[in-house]
Enzyme design. Structure first.
Site, PDB file in Angstrom:
ATOM      1  N   ASN A  59      -1.994  -7.733  27.103  1.00  0.00           N
ATOM      2  CA  ASN A  59      -0.814  -8.547  26.814  1.00  0.00           C
ATOM      3  C   ASN A  59      -0.064  -8.907  28.088  1.00  0.00           C
ATOM      4  O   ASN A  59       0.348 -10.052  28.285  1.00  0.00           O
ATOM      5  CB  ASN A  59       0.139  -7.777  25.892  1.00  0.00           C
ATOM      6  CG  ASN A  59      -0.324  -7.721  24.453  1.00  0.00           C
ATOM      7  OD1 ASN A  59      -1.279  -8.389  24.068  1.00  0.00           O
ATOM      8  ND2 ASN A  59       0.341  -6.902  23.659  1.00  0.00           N
ATOM      9  N   ARG A 377      -8.798 -21.472  16.538  1.00  0.00           N
ATOM     10  CA  ARG A 377      -9.586 -20.423  17.198  1.00  0.00           C
ATOM     11  C   ARG A 377     -10.639 -19.926  16.223  1.00  0.00           C
ATOM     12  O   ARG A 377     -10.306 -19.553  15.090  1.00  0.00           O
ATOM     13  CB  ARG A 377      -8.705 -19.240  17.621  1.00  0.00           C
ATOM     14  CG  ARG A 377      -7.617 -19.565  18.615  1.00  0.00           C
ATOM     15  CD  ARG A 377      -6.919 -18.288  19.078  1.00  0.00           C
ATOM     16  NE  ARG A 377      -5.653 -18.554  19.741  1.00  0.00           N
ATOM     17  CZ  ARG A 377      -5.527 -18.852  21.025  1.00  0.00           C
ATOM     18  NH1 ARG A 377      -6.610 -18.911  21.785  1.00  0.00           N
ATOM     19  NH2 ARG A 377      -4.342 -19.068  21.563  1.00  0.00           N
ATOM     20  N   ARG A 407      -5.168 -22.008  23.956  1.00  0.00           N
ATOM     21  CA  ARG A 407      -5.206 -21.361  25.269  1.00  0.00           C
ATOM     22  C   ARG A 407      -6.167 -20.180  25.316  1.00  0.00           C
ATOM     23  O   ARG A 407      -6.135 -19.307  24.458  1.00  0.00           O
ATOM     24  CB  ARG A 407      -3.804 -20.899  25.683  1.00  0.00           C
ATOM     25  CG  ARG A 407      -3.679 -20.709  27.196  1.00  0.00           C
ATOM     26  CD  ARG A 407      -2.342 -20.127  27.582  1.00  0.00           C
ATOM     27  NE  ARG A 407      -1.211 -20.951  27.230  1.00  0.00           N
ATOM     28  CZ  ARG A 407      -0.646 -21.842  28.045  1.00  0.00           C
ATOM     29  NH1 ARG A 407      -1.158 -22.046  29.237  1.00  0.00           N
ATOM     30  NH2 ARG A 407       0.404 -22.515  27.654  1.00  0.00           N
ATOM     31  N   HIS A 437      -1.792 -26.844  15.451  1.00  0.00           N
ATOM     32  CA  HIS A 437      -1.848 -25.390  15.262  1.00  0.00           C
ATOM     33  C   HIS A 437      -1.946 -25.026  13.788  1.00  0.00           C
ATOM     34  O   HIS A 437      -2.023 -23.837  13.440  1.00  0.00           O
ATOM     35  CB  HIS A 437      -0.585 -24.775  15.895  1.00  0.00           C
ATOM     36  CG  HIS A 437      -0.565 -23.285  15.930  1.00  0.00           C
ATOM     37  ND1 HIS A 437       0.263 -22.528  15.137  1.00  0.00           N
ATOM     38  CD2 HIS A 437      -1.278 -22.403  16.680  1.00  0.00           C
ATOM     39  CE1 HIS A 437       0.067 -21.249  15.391  1.00  0.00           C
ATOM     40  NE2 HIS A 437      -0.853 -21.140  16.321  1.00  0.00           N
ATOM     41  N   TYR A 470      -5.812  -8.973  12.213  1.00  0.00           N
ATOM     42  CA  TYR A 470      -4.459  -9.507  12.046  1.00  0.00           C
ATOM     43  C   TYR A 470      -4.089  -9.526  10.569  1.00  0.00           C
ATOM     44  O   TYR A 470      -4.939  -9.776   9.711  1.00  0.00           O
ATOM     45  CB  TYR A 470      -4.362 -10.949  12.560  1.00  0.00           C
ATOM     46  CG  TYR A 470      -4.639 -11.170  14.019  1.00  0.00           C
ATOM     47  CD1 TYR A 470      -4.953 -10.126  14.891  1.00  0.00           C
ATOM     48  CD2 TYR A 470      -4.580 -12.460  14.551  1.00  0.00           C
ATOM     49  CE1 TYR A 470      -5.203 -10.357  16.233  1.00  0.00           C
ATOM     50  CE2 TYR A 470      -4.826 -12.700  15.893  1.00  0.00           C
ATOM     51  CZ  TYR A 470      -5.145 -11.643  16.724  1.00  0.00           C
ATOM     52  OH  TYR A 470      -5.391 -11.880  18.054  1.00  0.00           O
ATOM     53  N   ARG A 563       7.912  -9.553  14.542  1.00  0.00           N
ATOM     54  CA  ARG A 563       7.094  -8.624  15.323  1.00  0.00           C
ATOM     55  C   ARG A 563       7.442  -8.646  16.808  1.00  0.00           C
ATOM     56  O   ARG A 563       7.555  -7.620  17.445  1.00  0.00           O
ATOM     57  CB  ARG A 563       5.615  -8.981  15.157  1.00  0.00           C
ATOM     58  CG  ARG A 563       4.656  -8.076  15.925  1.00  0.00           C
ATOM     59  CD  ARG A 563       3.303  -8.731  16.086  1.00  0.00           C
ATOM     60  NE  ARG A 563       3.311  -9.769  17.116  1.00  0.00           N
ATOM     61  CZ  ARG A 563       2.620 -10.891  17.055  1.00  0.00           C
ATOM     62  NH1 ARG A 563       1.881 -11.162  15.999  1.00  0.00           N
ATOM     63  NH2 ARG A 563       2.672 -11.772  18.035  1.00  0.00           N
ATOM     64  N   HIS A 591       0.885 -10.877  11.732  1.00  0.00           N
ATOM     65  CA  HIS A 591       0.712 -12.275  12.125  1.00  0.00           C
ATOM     66  C   HIS A 591       1.126 -13.268  11.046  1.00  0.00           C
ATOM     67  O   HIS A 591       1.276 -14.456  11.317  1.00  0.00           O
ATOM     68  CB  HIS A 591      -0.758 -12.507  12.506  1.00  0.00           C
ATOM     69  CG  HIS A 591      -1.015 -13.775  13.247  1.00  0.00           C
ATOM     70  ND1 HIS A 591      -1.647 -14.858  12.683  1.00  0.00           N
ATOM     71  CD2 HIS A 591      -0.712 -14.141  14.519  1.00  0.00           C
ATOM     72  CE1 HIS A 591      -1.742 -15.827  13.573  1.00  0.00           C
ATOM     73  NE2 HIS A 591      -1.182 -15.424  14.692  1.00  0.00           N
TER      74      HIS A 591
END
Length: 733
Positions: A59, A377, A407, A437, A470, A563, A591
């Site tokens: 992270n 993704r 990314r 997204h 997630y 979170r 998530h």
């Protein structure tokens, strides 16, 4: 006042209550510290603690690459511009980040020492070459002999420039000479594995190869006098401007160029593992072109991936929790069920495979005309990609929007765009100024003289790997109004335009922030009878936060389950005393996004792909759907109630911005509770034959329009290269 100071003062924000707000980057560092504290929690199994330590490091690496990369550019381009929330200029934020990072690294060192000691007590020893037995030394020397031919030192004069240090890769740097430094040896480590292992008398020995190379440098650099050595890793700026890609015809090619450019960006941080003399350190820092303040002395290994090689110690790991593959429906039954009932899936408690089954059912259904989907993704061997390729091979019109600017997944998406295109899918990309997204899928079919739709809206990616890591939600509905909005969204994206304002779906940027503000105003009008519960991953938007303050001042009870980043302080009298903020950090990454306004019959529930960050509200295409049926609403309530009652893995934000965990919280983990709830949950095809309960979505029905004939005959299929489908089948199984 000097001119420069006047300019700076003019940039100061209007006098908000500064104590109400927290800087975005500092709030993120607080989140990452909560991850680090899970590594310190002795109630967490040992190897899971090591995993949290790995996650903390990963992270932080990404944070420096992205966020400090962005701030570095801002400090150069707009040095006096202040953050509208915290009032800090970029350089002030960078300096505070560096200070907090050093504090956290001290905590990380103590946690690493504790984990390493406990591993040793349990028969797993990470070798320390400063304290090593003769037997371990001999075995290590043999291992070094095995990798020696993969090491290629480059020796340079102190006046020469260093060879390029690639980001994310480690290098052993040796200083050579007699009394003074006369040469440097640079040894890239990317050709050798990060660790090796052997066993003696039932004890597993872990050998970190960068330390192994340092130990046996005399065998590699013969005839050289080695003064000192260290392991070095450089973090490079990943903030490559999106504007460099805008307006280009071949976005795929330009994205590849951007990836190459990113690898060569300027350093934003350097880490040194190993003690160096002051002259040696100064020489190295000068050659790395990294400011001294951005150089960190590391005491924890850069790579902790040896966790994966540690033997079958069940008590070292969490009790197994596999996603439930069975939900009560089989392939061939989904359409009949969804025609009458919305279907809500909850990951990772349930498997993503039922959604894959739905795509295959659509592929095999002769009435299905098209499948449209947004992909952000995907996993390395995506079953969803295989299902989409299969559908294209079966003659369906398959449209895949691949966002090439996801990314650090850009190359993966480039590869998939090529493979899916080869398989017969239509491929489009995101918008020049807005990332797509959303997690949106639309299946269209011609049935009984009508065009019918099935719409899926999710909070997480179509990725089977992260689907097991997630917590996310996915709603599948036959609501025709949702289908209309989804179709309008895809048509706009096909034209390269922002999706228009939607009615049943919320589609950012035009129909997200405005709807949230509208529903918050609705609760403000209720006063003390108002209620708001929001679960998301991050919040920093000033308008949303100001409206939440208004809610609190009106007496509305506001529950925020956030979170990560939360830039609003709760519990401040007269301002936010009716706001609570909880953060859950546990076995799985929280998530999912849930937006709840009101209570009882007046309650409105939504799920979707976006957080309350500026980028999600204004610069991304996001999709949200309302949760309407009694069964699906019950499931969302179970999630919110589990979060409210979690004292084991949640921490509550205090008015000063710190987080505390309530004592005696054992057995209240929301994630464990939801696993027990969702993994046992089943639906029945028989339910589809029963009358619809009040409030359920009607069967999808849109007036029929002329449609193109499907490509189903052999002559048409012969026009498509068979080798492409064979390639997909081979890749995805």
């Amino acid at each position: 006042m000097p001119a420069k100071e006047k300019a700076s003062a003019s940039q100061e924000p209007a006098k908000k209550e500064e104590s109400l707000y927290i800087n975005r980057e500092l709030s993120w560092l607080s989140f990452n510290e909560r991850v680090l504290l899970e590594a310190a929690d002795t109630s967490v199994p040992l190897l899971e603690r090591l995993k949290f330590l790995m996650i903390y490091q990963s992270n932080l690496e990404e944070f420096y690459r992205v966020r400090i990369g962005i701030l570095t550019h801002r400090a150069i381009l707009t040095p006096d511009k202040r953050d509208p929330v915290s009032g800090m200029i970029a350089e002030e934020t960078i300096q505070e980040v560096l200070r907090i990072t050093r504090e956290q690294l001290s905590l990380m060192e103590s946690i690493w020492k504790a984990i390493r000691s406990e591993l040793k007590r349990n028969g797993v020893e990470v070798l320390n070459f400063n304290k090593i037995s003769k037997v371990d030394e001999l075995m290590s020397k043999k291992l070094f002999g095995d990798i020696k031919n993969l090491l290629f030192p480059k020796i340079i004069d102190p006046n020469q420039a260093l060879p390029f240090f690639w980001g994310e890769e480690s290098y052993v740097v040796a200083f050579l000479g007699r009394s003074t430094i006369q040469k440097l040896a640079i040894i890239p480590m990317h050709r050798v594995p990060p660790y090796l292992s052997f066993e003696i008398d039932g004890v597993q020995k872990i050998v970190l190869t960068d330390q192994l190379v340092r130990r046996f440098l005399p065998l590699l650099l013969k005839k050289e006098n080695i003064l000192q050595s260290a392991v070095v890793k450089v973090t490079r700026n990943a903030d490559v401007f999106l504007s460099e890609l805008a307006g280009k015809e071949d976005l795929r090619e330009k994205t590849s160029t951007m990836l190459s450019k990113r690898k060569r960006e300027t350093p934003v941080r350097a880490k040194i593992y190993g003690k160096l003399t002051d002259p040696g350190r100064a020489l190295l820092i000068k050659k790395l072109h990294v400011p001294e303040q951005r150089v960190f002395q590391a005491t924890v290994p850069f790579d902790l991936s040896f966790r994966s090689c540690i033997g079958p110690h069940e008590h070292f790991r969490y009790e197994e929790r596999k996603p439930a593959r069975e939900i009560g429906l089989k392939k061939g039954e989904y359409f009949r069920y969804i025609e009458k009932h919305d279907l809500l899936m909850s990951f990772p408690f349930q498997s993503m495979m039922p959604f894959v089954d739905l795509i295959y059912e659509a592929a095999d259904d002769p009435e299905v005309l098209s499948i449209k989907i947004t992909l952000y993704r995907m996993s390395a061997s995506s079953k969803i990609a295989a299902a989409l390729a299969y559908a294209a091979d079966k003659g369906k019109d398959v449209l895949c929007l691949l966002e090439l600017r996801a990314r650090f997944d850009e190359q993966n998406n480039i590869d998939y765009s090529e493979m899916l295109e080869d398989a017969g899918c239509r491929i489009i990309y995101g918008l020049p100024e807005h990332k797509v997204h959303s997690k949106l899928c639309l299946i269209t079919r011609q049935h009984g003289g009508n065009i019918e739709t099935i719409t899926q809206v999710g909070t997480g990616n179509y990725n089977e790997i992260t689907g097991e890591q997630y917590t996310d939600l996915s709603l599948i509905t036959a609501d025709p109004e949702a289908g209309k909005d989804a179709e309008a969204t895809f048509q706009a994206l096909l034209r390269g335009e922002l999706p228009p304002e939607a009615h049943t779906l919320w589609v950012a940027p035009l129909s997200f922030k405005s709807r949230v503000l509208e529903y918050l105003d609705r609760e403000i009008a209720k006063g003390a009878r108002g209620h708001v519960a929001i679960k998301c991953n991050a919040m920093n938007n000033p308008e949303i936060m100001e409206k939440l303050i208004e809610c609190s001042q009106a007496g509305v009870q506001v529950e925020l389950f956030i979170r990560g980043i939360c830039c609003l302080r709760p519990g401040i009298p007269g301002k936010t005393e009716n706001i609570t903020v909880k953060s859950v950090v546990g076995r799985w990454l929280e998530h999912s996004r849930v937006y709840c306004f009101g209570e009882g019959e007046d309650e409105r529930l939504f799920i979707g792909s976006g957080d309350l960050l500026n980028r999600n509200l204004e610069r991304r295409v996001e999709a949200f759907v309302e949760i309407r049926t009694p069964e699906t609403r019950e499931q969302i309530h179970e999630i919110l109630n589990a979060l409210r009652e979690d004292r084991e893995k949640s921490r509550t934000m205090q008015p000063d911005g710190s987080y505390i965990r309530e004592p005696d919280g054992a057995g209240t983990s929301s994630q464990e509770r939801l696993y027990q709830y969702f993994s046992k949950r089943r639906v029945s095809l028989d339910e589809a034959e029963k009358p619809e309960p009040p409030g359920s979505a009607p069967a999808a029905s849109i007036p029929v329009k002329p449609v193109l004939r499907q490509r189903t005959n052999e002559a048409d299929r012969a026009q498509k290269p068979v080798s492409a489908w064979d390639r997909i089948k081979k890749l995805f199984g």
